[in-house]
Design a protein around this motif. Sequence first.
Motif, PDB file in Angstrom:
ATOM      1  N   UNK A   1       2.499  15.811  -6.864  1.00 50.72           N
ATOM      2  CA  UNK A   1       3.512  16.699  -6.296  1.00 50.72           C
ATOM      3  C   UNK A   1       3.272  17.005  -4.840  1.00 50.72           C
ATOM      4  N   UNK A   2       2.759  16.024  -4.097  1.00 47.26           N
ATOM      5  CA  UNK A   2       2.385  16.235  -2.695  1.00 47.26           C
ATOM      6  C   UNK A   2       3.286  15.450  -1.751  1.00 47.26           C
ATOM      7  N   UNK A   3       3.383  15.943  -0.533  1.00 43.75           N
ATOM      8  CA  UNK A   3       4.002  15.227   0.562  1.00 43.75           C
ATOM      9  C   UNK A   3       2.908  14.578   1.404  1.00 43.75           C
ATOM     10  N   UNK A   4       3.241  13.573   2.222  1.00 40.45           N
ATOM     11  CA  UNK A   4       2.217  12.940   3.070  1.00 40.45           C
ATOM     12  C   UNK A   4       1.461  13.932   3.954  1.00 40.45           C
ATOM     13  N   UNK A   5       2.095  15.037   4.318  1.00 42.39           N
ATOM     14  CA  UNK A   5       1.426  16.039   5.149  1.00 42.39           C
ATOM     15  C   UNK A   5       0.243  16.685   4.447  1.00 42.39           C
TER      16      UNK A   5
ATOM     17  N   UNK B   1       4.689   4.282   8.076  1.00 41.02           N
ATOM     18  CA  UNK B   1       5.709   4.038   7.061  1.00 41.02           C
ATOM     19  C   UNK B   1       5.762   5.159   6.030  1.00 41.02           C
ATOM     20  N   UNK B   2       4.598   5.739   5.765  1.00 42.46           N
ATOM     21  CA  UNK B   2       4.505   6.804   4.771  1.00 42.46           C
ATOM     22  C   UNK B   2       4.959   8.145   5.346  1.00 42.46           C
ATOM     23  N   UNK B   3       4.842   8.293   6.655  1.00 39.83           N
ATOM     24  CA  UNK B   3       5.170   9.567   7.293  1.00 39.83           C
ATOM     25  C   UNK B   3       3.991  10.516   7.337  1.00 39.83           C
ATOM     26  N   UNK B   4       2.776   9.976   7.341  1.00 36.64           N
ATOM     27  CA  UNK B   4       1.561  10.791   7.415  1.00 36.64           C
ATOM     28  C   UNK B   4       1.122  10.922   8.868  1.00 36.64           C
TER      29      UNK B   4
ATOM     30  N   UNK C   1       0.826  -1.204   0.000  1.00 36.70           N
ATOM     31  CA  UNK C   1       0.000   0.000   0.000  1.00 36.70           C
ATOM     32  C   UNK C   1       0.860   1.253   0.000  1.00 36.70           C
ATOM     33  N   UNK C   2       1.930   1.249   0.781  1.00 35.31           N
ATOM     34  CA  UNK C   2       2.812   2.414   0.868  1.00 35.31           C
ATOM     35  C   UNK C   2       3.473   2.706  -0.475  1.00 35.31           C
ATOM     36  N   UNK C   3       3.919   1.663  -1.177  1.00 38.75           N
ATOM     37  CA  UNK C   3       4.556   1.862  -2.477  1.00 38.75           C
ATOM     38  C   UNK C   3       3.604   2.532  -3.458  1.00 38.75           C
ATOM     39  N   UNK C   4       2.355   2.073  -3.486  1.00 36.01           N
ATOM     40  CA  UNK C   4       1.362   2.687  -4.375  1.00 36.01           C
ATOM     41  C   UNK C   4       1.020   4.103  -3.913  1.00 36.01           C
ATOM     42  N   UNK C   5       0.922   4.306  -2.605  1.00 33.38           N
ATOM     43  CA  UNK C   5       0.590   5.630  -2.067  1.00 33.38           C
ATOM     44  C   UNK C   5       1.661   6.649  -2.418  1.00 33.38           C
TER      45      UNK C   5
END
Length: 336
Positions: free
Chosen positions: A77-81, A107-110, A65-69
């Motif tokens: 052009x977005x960051x997890x934030x 894992x994503x940093x969200x 899921x993280x790889x696709x996300x």
Amino acid sequence: MRARIAAVAAHLPERTVTSAEVEARIAAESAADGGYRPHPTIVERMTGIRARHVMRDDEQASDLAVAAARDVLAQRGLQPAGVDLLIFGSASQDLIEPATAHIVAAKLGAACPVFDVKNACNSFLNGLQMADALIRTGQHERVLVCTGESPSRAVRWKVRDRAQFVDAFAGYTLSDGGAAALVEAAPDGGIFYRDFAAVSSAWRVGTLPAGGSMHPRDPEYTYFSGDGRRLKDAFLAGGSEIFTTALEKTGLAWDDFAVVAVHQVTVPYLEVLRSVLGVPADRLVVTLPEHGNVASASLPLQLATALAEGRCGPGDRVAMIGLAGGISLGVLFAEL
């Protein structure tokens, strides 16, 4: 506000296993106890599946899921934030607790709110349903819906006899994979129709029993169990009304969609369903032969494939038809 699918991505493990290799492994692991040896080519002949993906031993559903996300965020052009809600919609999970969405977010940093949605192969579609509702009611503006499917961990390889092979057969169609979609608030376009139905009396037809209160620890219940013929019959008995009603209520025909993504279990059943619903063959995105049944990742995989091939793009209508154990049915129409 409408909820628009702004980006879609799929992630498939590099390792693939052919149907011939599946049959060989069953024969090898069953041989020591005089177990069952499948007829050569039976898996591909019955399913139309040539290969499926298998994740590494050190990977989890959350990793897919993280790889696709990461891919969908990069597309925008977005960051997890920049995400204000993360939904993990999958038939698979890393652990019973906590929600796998927490592991994906870590894992994503969200740092946004998260939760899981679980409804077998319709889990991702129900995740889109939730994102749509929460955006339309003003509770969120940008929702990341993702899935990671790891069914290779629940396939029965040591088979006692033909009856057990038939019971375990659904597992031999399944494939590991991840997918994600970024759903954003927009003034127009986006998801414009959705409907869901269930025939819950058929829940026993296909199960993965382990881990719950019925069978908390018995290893014998850690394998997929089901009857493909009864499952197909249950879907057909459920009728096509939910899908034909969707066309009637929107005044559309399947030809009005650039792509009609249909959850794919086997090639023969896909053709039966296509024929029953009257979907033109050129509107399908057939991923099953080379990628297997990736469970809830099936619909976003088809959509990501169609986008990559230039079969659909901004302004085009797409349809998603969901089928899942339980059993449940779902339909969602969107303008990209």
